[in-house]
Enzyme design. Structure first.
Site, PDB file in Angstrom:
ATOM      1  N   LEU A 201      -8.689  -1.482   2.456  1.00 25.71           N
ATOM      2  CA  LEU A 201      -9.266  -2.740   2.000  1.00 25.71           C
ATOM      3  C   LEU A 201      -8.898  -3.913   2.895  1.00 25.71           C
ATOM      4  CD1 LEU A 201      -8.561  -2.312  -1.826  1.00 25.71           C
ATOM      5  CD2 LEU A 201     -10.705  -1.900  -0.610  1.00 25.71           C
ATOM      6  N   CYS A 203      -5.526  -5.596   5.779  1.00 27.90           N
ATOM      7  CA  CYS A 203      -4.219  -5.487   6.418  1.00 27.90           C
ATOM      8  C   CYS A 203      -3.575  -6.859   6.426  1.00 27.90           C
ATOM      9  CB  CYS A 203      -4.366  -4.945   7.838  1.00 27.90           C
ATOM     10  SG  CYS A 203      -2.806  -4.665   8.691  1.00 27.90           S
ATOM     11  N   GLY A 204      -2.447  -6.988   5.746  1.00 30.55           N
ATOM     12  CA  GLY A 204      -1.745  -8.255   5.686  1.00 30.55           C
ATOM     13  C   GLY A 204      -0.582  -8.294   6.654  1.00 30.55           C
ATOM     14  N   ASP A 205       0.266  -9.291   6.481  1.00 29.82           N
ATOM     15  CA  ASP A 205       1.370  -9.494   7.406  1.00 29.82           C
ATOM     16  C   ASP A 205       2.457  -8.446   7.245  1.00 29.82           C
ATOM     17  OD1 ASP A 205       2.721 -10.854   9.444  1.00 29.82           O
ATOM     18  OD2 ASP A 205       3.920 -11.974   7.996  1.00 29.82           O
ATOM     19  N   GLY A 207       1.949  -5.398   5.266  1.00 32.70           N
ATOM     20  CA  GLY A 207       1.477  -4.088   4.840  1.00 32.70           C
ATOM     21  C   GLY A 207      -0.029  -3.990   4.824  1.00 32.70           C
ATOM     22  N   SER A 208      -0.497  -2.775   4.582  1.00 27.74           N
ATOM     23  CA  SER A 208      -1.929  -2.505   4.468  1.00 27.74           C
ATOM     24  C   SER A 208      -2.255  -2.132   3.033  1.00 27.74           C
ATOM     25  CB  SER A 208      -2.330  -1.362   5.406  1.00 27.74           C
ATOM     26  OG  SER A 208      -2.076  -1.700   6.754  1.00 27.74           O
ATOM     27  N   VAL A 209      -3.473  -2.472   2.605  1.00 25.43           N
ATOM     28  CA  VAL A 209      -3.893  -2.237   1.230  1.00 25.43           C
ATOM     29  C   VAL A 209      -5.035  -1.234   1.223  1.00 25.43           C
ATOM     30  CG1 VAL A 209      -4.721  -3.292  -0.902  1.00 25.43           C
ATOM     31  CG2 VAL A 209      -3.199  -4.570   0.607  1.00 25.43           C
ATOM     32  N   LYS A 224      -0.666  -1.181  -2.012  1.00 26.62           N
ATOM     33  CA  LYS A 224      -0.131  -1.840  -0.826  1.00 26.62           C
ATOM     34  C   LYS A 224       0.956  -0.953  -0.240  1.00 26.62           C
ATOM     35  CE  LYS A 224       1.387  -6.349   0.867  1.00 26.62           C
ATOM     36  NZ  LYS A 224       1.606  -7.767   0.515  1.00 26.62           N
ATOM     37  N   ASP A 320       1.396 -20.390  -0.702  1.00 26.80           N
ATOM     38  CA  ASP A 320       0.398 -19.756   0.168  1.00 26.80           C
ATOM     39  C   ASP A 320      -0.994 -19.767  -0.457  1.00 26.80           C
ATOM     40  OD1 ASP A 320      -0.330 -18.601   2.554  1.00 26.80           O
ATOM     41  OD2 ASP A 320       0.074 -16.549   1.906  1.00 26.80           O
TER      42      ASP A 320
END
EC number: 2.7.11.1
Length: 589
Positions: A201, A203-205, A207-209, A224, A320
């Site tokens: 879905l 990719c964050g800072d 981890g990936s979801v 996550k 944030d």
């Protein structure tokens, strides 16, 4: 100005091959001991297992030191790099540049741009976030609400874990709880082997979801997945721990639900709610003119305001807020996500009764007012038609038009007859440089230290962006944006035309001096009483019809291999068969 921008390396995404091996191995449920977990963090010794009080005292002292500042005068040495239009400290970029996924190195993963973030939870932000040095020091600030000890290993059966709907009354009727409990009753602790990873879905800072399905059910979740080695190498283990602790304590209609969490030898996994509507940034881009109508904006920011109020009551400063972090559920209501930059602090909620002596008498003698204590302004009349919640919002969210409304008794200064709960962590202080450039508050940029007032600044920027399709201080580059935030006055474009109350609310929120900012003293209670929210029935806000309900999402299944009629198909190996049952392999980047 900074020299030529360098591309920012993407955060390390978990290797699907590693995920496959973990899902096939029961040993993946093993957890590390406190000493091992401490060893993962560079410079962190066994002191991490000392009582929380000692850690808090040390970490509170560290927040007194000035955080690294951005040189606004320019430098010959590249002090920052640009990633997707945002400023990132060069130190962080260098750390992340060396993080390369094993799957990419060995050629098992292919590049693809087809995997967007249109649907999902905690989707990858379109803008970079700044994190200063002192962040690791401030996280130790203790809260009186549901803060588990960091001296013990975190397992799926943590005392504060979301292990049943009993502790989450807002999700008591959620069928996903029943599915989780059914598997837990049968197999005990849940692990990676109980889920099928269907789609990436975002990719964050940290981890990936992934969109995941609980085996044997039709229940879908957003998982996550965080690579613990990558987090340790980038000194972000504490951020992941903070996010998990916050998620464990949340029980609110507009905040995420943590259904379960577990760790493998390599990964830390959070199983949360899947939001098929995507995020508000994507939704705004699809609007005509790329901005929302004011009535839709009022709906979204009202729900965000309630979520922020709840977080502040728990002593959590979000820090944030932006459209990318506001997700749309399947029913059209919103969910705030991504808490790895949040700050936890102490808070003392105070119940303040009305100071207006006429208000209490008005409540006793006049039965025309709404009996819901959560209504900030008693604008909802008690009549048969009001039994249908939509008439309190008219049409379906706001009050009836003024000409159709019955005259209501005069209320002096519009003081609510109900007690007010003030729960603003006004004494919190942090020196961290965190956030997204266009949303950074002036006090963060100046390095003066900041508290909960930064959330109300970002709330004002958020409101402005939804109404006008852009942020108010955006410059030609990140450095120009920071200059504008500090030195430029607030201006409104001529088009689109918005109401005076909307502009007035934005002016109150975007006051550069935090002590004079709307919400600084009385928090969300003060903001909810602004004329912009006139007619909003806060008690029945979940009964309102959203501006847009996302279409049902078709869950794509792994394509079946065609069977040749000319020659017999080879039987798949046990490993391959088990792999296909565990997840769908797809490209990462």
């Amino acid at each position: 100005m900074a020299s030529k921008a360098m591309p920012r390396a993407p955060p390390a995404a978990p290797n699907l091959q590693s995920l496959k091996l973990c899902s096939q191995n029961d040993s993946s449920l093993e957890t590390t001991s406190p000493s091992k977990r401490s060893a993962l963090v560079p410079g962190r010794s066994a002191e991490s297992s000392k009582p929380n009080s000692e850690v808090v005292q040390k970490e509170q002292k560290s927040t007194q030191h000035q955080n690294e500042s951005i040189d606004l005068t320019g430098s010959n040495d590249p002090a920052e790099v640009k990633a997707e239009g945002n400023l990132v400290p060069k130190r962080l970029a260098d750390e992340e540049k060396g993080v390369v996924e094993d799957g990419i190195a060995n050629g098992s993963l292919k590049s693809s741009s087809a995997l967007g973030k249109e649907h999902g939870i905690a989707s990858a932000s379109g803008s970079a976030r700044l994190v200063g040095r002192s962040e690791t020091g401030e996280r130790g600030f203790s809260s009186s609400r549901c803060r588990p000890s960091t001296s013990s290993d975190v397992s799926d059966e943590s005392a504060c874990s979301s292990i049943s709907s009993v502790t989450k009354p807002h999700k008591a009727n959620d069928s996903r709880w029943e599915a989780i409990q059914m598997i837990r009753t049968r197999d005990g602790i849940l692990g990676l082997s109980h889920f099928k990873l269907l789609k990436k879905l975002g990719c964050g800072d940290i981890g990936s979801v992934y969109l995941s399905e609980l085996n044997g059910t039709k229940s879908y979740f957003a998982m996550k997945v965080m690579d613990k080695a990558s987090l340790a190498s980038r000194k972000k283990l504490l951020r992941a721990q903070t996010e998990k602790e916050i998620l464990q304590c949340l029980d609110h209609p507009f905040l995420p639900t943590l259904y379960t969490h577990f760790e493998t030898d390599k990964f830390s996994c959070l199983v949360m709610e899947f939001c098929p509507g995507g995020d508000l940034h994507t939704l705004r881009q699809r609007q005509r003119g790329k901005y929302f109508p004011e009535q839709a904006v009022k709906f979204y920011v009202a729900e965000i305001l309630l979520a922020m109020e709840y977080l502040h009551m728990l002593g959590i400063i979000y820090r944030d807020l932006k459209p990318e972090n506001v997700l749309v559920r399947e029913d059209g209501h919103i969910m705030l996500s991504d808490f790895d930059l949040s700050l936890r602090c102490a808070v003392s909620p105070t119940l303040i009764r009305s100071s207006n002596p006429d208000a209490e008498a008005l409540r006793k003698n006049n039965q025309a007012y709404c009996v819901q204590p959560a209504c900030v302004e008693p604008s909802c009349m008690i009549q048969p038609s009001c039994a249908t919640p939509t008439t309190c919002f008219g049409p379906r969210f706001f009050s009836k038009s003024k000409k159709d409304r019955k005259p209501k008794p005069e209320v002096v200064n519009q003081v609510s007859p109900w007690p007010e709960l003030i729960a603003e962590p006004s004494d919190a202080r942090s020196m961290s440089f965190v956030g997204t450039h266009e949303y950074l508050a002036p006090e963060i940029i100046k390095g003066e230290g900041h508290g909960s007032a930064v959330d109300w600044w970002t709330f004002g920027i958020f409101l402005y962006e939804l109404l006008f399709g852009k942020t108010p201080f955006k410059g030609s580059g990140n450095r120009a944006t920071l200059f504008n935030v500090i030195g430029q006055p607030l201006r409104f474009p001529e088009y689109p035309v918005v109401s005076f109350s909307a502009r007035d609310l934005i002016r109150g929120l975007l006051v550069k001096e935090p002590q004079q900012r709307l919400g600084c003293k009385r928090g969300a209670t003060e903001i909810k009483q602004h004329p912009f929210f006139e007619g909003v029935n806060w008690a029945l806000i979940r009964c309102a019809s959203p501006p847009e309900v996302p279409r049902p999402v078709e869950i794509e299944r792994p394509p079946k291999q065609p069977v040749s009629t000319s020659e017999p198909a080879a039987a798949p190996s046990d490993a391959a068969q088990k792999s296909s049952d565990s997840y769908l392999e797809f490209d990462f980047f």
